[in-house]
Design a protein around this motif. Structure first.
Motif: not given
Length: 124
Positions: A35-39
């Motif tokens: 939720e609210g982050s990507l890698g």
């Protein structure tokens, strides 16, 4: 030398569409999504993206840009086309950059939050 880089963005869904499209031709994909982050990376995460409540726009005067290795010149072109198709801005069409080296082939784009990104292929 650098293990990973993190940037903050305004709209994580828009950013995911952009980076999914732009990085796919280079062999990178979203390896982590919360939720609210990507890698993003090929095997390990090298680019972390997080949605922030009060993002500061990227400063084009800072000189900061992220360069991704590309597997071929064709992939550099595909990166550039995909970035522009997903709302990025052109910052240098695919082509040789003899000032950087005789086989330096790259394309440049600006993502929807103003971050400058590059795809690079260095073989003849």
């Amino acid at each position: 030398m650098i293990n990973h880089l993190s940037i903050g963005v305004r709209d994580i869904a828009r950013t995911k569409r952009f980076y999914d499209a732009a990085l796919a031709p280079l062999g990178y994909r979203c390896l982590s999504e919360g939720e609210g982050s990507l890698g993003y990376g090929a095997k390990d995460v090298v680019l972390w993206i997080g949605q922030t409540d009060h993002p500061v726009p990227a400063d084009p005067r800072s000189g900061l840009h992220v360069c991704f290795d590309a597997p071929s010149r064709a992939a550099v072109g595909a990166f550039h086309r995909a970035a522009l198709a997903e709302g990025g801005k052109d910052n240098g069409a695919p082509g040789l950059r003899p000032d950087y080296g005789p086989t330096y082939y790259a394309a440049f784009a600006i993502d929807p939050d103003g971050y400058r990104i590059e795809a690079y292929f260095g073989a003849a």
